[in-house]
Structure formats: C-alpha cells, structure tokens
Design an enzyme around this catalytic site. Sequence first.
Site, short mmCIF file in Angstrom:
data_model
loop_
_atom_site.label_atom_id
_atom_site.label_comp_id
_atom_site.label_asym_id
_atom_site.label_seq_id
_atom_site.Cartn_x
_atom_site.Cartn_y
_atom_site.Cartn_z
N LYS A 181 0.87 -1.18 0.00
CA LYS A 181 0.00 0.00 0.00
C LYS A 181 0.90 1.22 0.00
CE LYS A 181 -1.76 3.02 2.00
NZ LYS A 181 -1.79 4.51 1.69
N SER A 234 5.71 7.74 10.02
CA SER A 234 5.79 8.50 11.27
C SER A 234 5.76 7.58 12.49
CB SER A 234 4.62 9.48 11.35
OG SER A 234 3.41 8.78 11.57
N VAL A 237 2.05 6.62 13.49
CA VAL A 237 1.43 5.53 12.71
C VAL A 237 2.19 4.23 12.95
CG1 VAL A 237 0.82 4.72 10.41
CG2 VAL A 237 0.57 7.14 10.99
N GLY A 238 3.51 4.31 13.10
CA GLY A 238 4.28 3.11 13.38
C GLY A 238 3.84 2.41 14.65
N GLU A 255 10.59 1.68 10.36
CA GLU A 255 11.58 2.74 10.16
C GLU A 255 10.82 4.05 10.25
OE1 GLU A 255 13.37 5.64 9.22
OE2 GLU A 255 13.15 5.02 7.12
N CYS A 289 14.13 10.73 6.39
CA CYS A 289 14.17 10.22 7.77
C CYS A 289 15.54 10.39 8.39
CB CYS A 289 13.74 8.77 7.79
SG CYS A 289 14.68 7.72 6.66
N GLU A 384 10.98 16.07 14.99
CA GLU A 384 11.28 15.91 13.57
C GLU A 384 10.39 16.86 12.77
OE1 GLU A 384 12.22 12.26 10.58
OE2 GLU A 384 10.35 12.12 11.69
#
Length: 482
Positions: A181, A234, A237-238, A255, A289, A384
């Site tokens: 996705k 992010s 969401v991770g 990651e 990142c 970040e």
Amino acid sequence: MTAPTPTLPRPLNLIAGDWVPARSGARMAVVSPRDGQGFAEIADSDASDIDAAVAAARTALETGDWGRLSAAERGRLLMRYAAAILADADALAALETRDNGKPLAQARADMVLTARYFEYYGGAADKVHGEVIPFQPGTTVAVTRGPHGVTGHIVPWNYPAQIYGRSVGAALAMGNACVLKPAEDACLSILRLAEIASGILPPGALNVVTGRGEVAGRALSEHPGVDFLSFTGSPEVGQMIQIAAARNFIGCTLELGGKSPQIVFADADLDAALPVLANAIIQNGGQTCSAGSRVLIERPIWDDLTARLAERFRGVEASDAPDAILGPLISARQKARVERYIAEAGALELARGRVAGNAPSEGFYVPPVLFGPVDPQSPLAQEEIFGPVLCAIPFDTEAEAIAIANGTDYGLVAGIWTRDGARQARVANAMRCGQVFINGYGAGGGVELPFGGIRKSGHGREKGFEALYEFSTIKTIVNHHG
C-alpha cells in the site's frame, strides 16, 4: 536538463497479475506539489481490495508459479526487473518529479537506486544459507531460512520508488509474496514500477493497492492473512502498525524517522564538511528520515562554520526548475507544518534561502532556514520537522557533544567530523543510533549497509543481508538417525 512529459498510470490496482479498479469504483485526486494542481487519479481502495490482494498473494505462494520457483530462479527474475527499471529510468524520474515534487536529478538518482536494490537482492536470493549445528550423537540438526509467507508493505511519500525497492526487493528475494500500500500523496512511480514487474514476475507475487492510509493502510496492517509487516513512516502511525501486528502475533520492521546529529569538532576539515552539512538537510527538502537536522559545533569554530553555513543557505533557491537542488514540499499540509516550526522557533535565525520568483504561487515551496544557537531541549531541536530547517547547537566538550547528540527520543543516524582517530572511535561507539558516518554523511544509497534505528526511530533493519534475515523465518530440523 529538461523533464519529459510523464505517461500517467491508470487509477487501478495490481491484484493477481491483473489491473483492476477499486471494488467500490472510488477514485481520489493526485495533486502535484510543484503547482498545487490535480493532474491524475488513483484508486481509492478499501478493505475489500486488500482482502483480494492478500488472497492473491496466498494463492501465488501455495498453488501458483511463484511458490514453486527456486531461489536462483527468483534471483534471475529480480535481475531482469532491475534491468527493466534502468531502461525506463528517465520516464520514471519524470513521473516521480511531477508526483512528488523532487528535482529531476534527485528523482533519476532514486530510480537508479531502485534498480540497484533489485539487482542486489536478485544476486543475493540464492546466497542465504542455513547452518548445521553439532548436537547429540546420532542426530543431524539443520537450521533453514524460508519466507514468512504474505508480507504487507506500507511505504511513504518522500522516496516512493526507492523505499519500494528496499522493502519489496528483499521480501521477494526470500520468496515472500507481497501486498503493498503506497502513500496516497505520491505513488505514481510505484504503479509504473508495478506495471513493469507484472510483465516479469508470476501473478500474485507482487500486489499493489492504492488508497488512504486510514482505510486501505489500516486494513492491510490488521489483516489476519498477512504474516509479516514492513512500515516506513511516522512514529505515531508506526505505533499503530506495531499494535496491529501484535494482535495478529506477527513480526514487523519499523523505520520511523529521526532527529539526526552531525558533530563537528574543531579539528575537522571544514571545507569537506560544509557541503555535506548543508546537503544533508536541503536534499529532498529535508523530507528524509535520516536528514542531518542538527549540527553540533565545537565552540572554537562556531563563528567560522555558522558563517559559512549561513552563506550557503542564502544561496539556495527553492524552485520547480529541473536542475534545482531544492523543490517543493509534498503538500500544503506539510508546508504549513514546517512554516509553523519556523515561526515558533524561539531561536535566532542566522540565514534563509529564497523561493524563486517564477515558482508557481500555488506550489508548496519553503526556503531553507538556519537557526542558531538553538537550545538542545527546545522543540526545534527535539522534534522531527521534516523540512529544510537546520538547528546549529554549540558545545564545549566531547562529553557534552555526546550527551546532546543522544539527547532526543530518536536514534537513526549520526555524523562525526574530526581528524582524531581515537575520538572517531570513542564518539562512534557512544552514539545511540543505527548508523554512524565519520567524516561524511549519508550512504549515497548504501544498498549493502544495514539501515534502521532504535527508540522512536523504530526497530528492525532494512538494506543489506540483514533485510533478507528480517524477511525470513528460521526453522530447526532435528534428524535422529541413530
């Protein structure tokens, strides 16, 4: 350098080797960061499309041609795929530039690197060996590595093609069947890459479903038919991805970004360091990142180095020119987020670049900004930003530099600039992160080099052979033969 007019993919999903619309028939607009205008559509898929893709992947593994291939045969197909990507690199780069906004030269470098992932993993596919363990007399113990099965991949918008290559390449090399996705903000290059793959790989080995993260992405991460998950994005969401994986008792690699420091000691070669320090935050608009978003400068060279950095920042122009070094950010939302950090910085602005006068006014352009001295505990230095914003932080001692460098919730990459060999070793060993570069920064692709972080930067490793190990599972076979 002139960007050719890209051929736009159709708003379809790749499932079981066929290109099909979302089952609901829904589509969503694709907006170019360069001018803020819609120029294409993609399928706006839902859980039913993910169900079909997962079923196709399972069929490819259990009864299809993909599951019957040897490792050497898989490798040959991936090598063919790499060559086909290279042959189409210019057209792919033009599509990436239109969709993602990055300058054409950067987009083409991404395509060359994407091909390199499949070349590397194609060559490695038949070289992941097991082992024999000495055990009791009358027994032989073999430890083998095999695929997880169906792997789910959710990739971001900042390097769509490249991260597709590093994630899917390793998974396919190990014999997994993939459901991917891509990010809805930029996925056209992935659709074109999938189109190329569909003429090379057996049906169902690779399935690509577009749609919104909160719908299609969630459905993939929570699907009980997925055996392993790979996510880049992010931390917020991770965390949800990891929770979803835990509920299905499967593993995942995450990651999730960073706030990476570059430490510049007084004995460093500043002429060599300067362009690298600037490029590490300006490249891809800071939407990287591993961006070097903090530069820690030893006090005796503070004035000299910040003056040099300021001069370089003032010379950078954000534009939509094909040969620009800084293009637009990905979206109006991201532009507003970065501008908010700049407005609320709470630190002295040392320099700012500019936006080209002929850049489209509706595009998402933000000039690079240098701040300093920045409080190491401020939001500017801790969070970040994902934009072309560099924080300069002074330090007096090696111990202080180490404490500042390690003093965030992230731990992805660090850079060390010094001629002192003993200091190089001490500071590198003290860094709490996944990669350390000495007198340089960034791997220039670094397909062979394990990549990943700790803490809020995630866990697991991509790139190199470590990625093959992540996308495989171990089986121990004990043979009692007397």
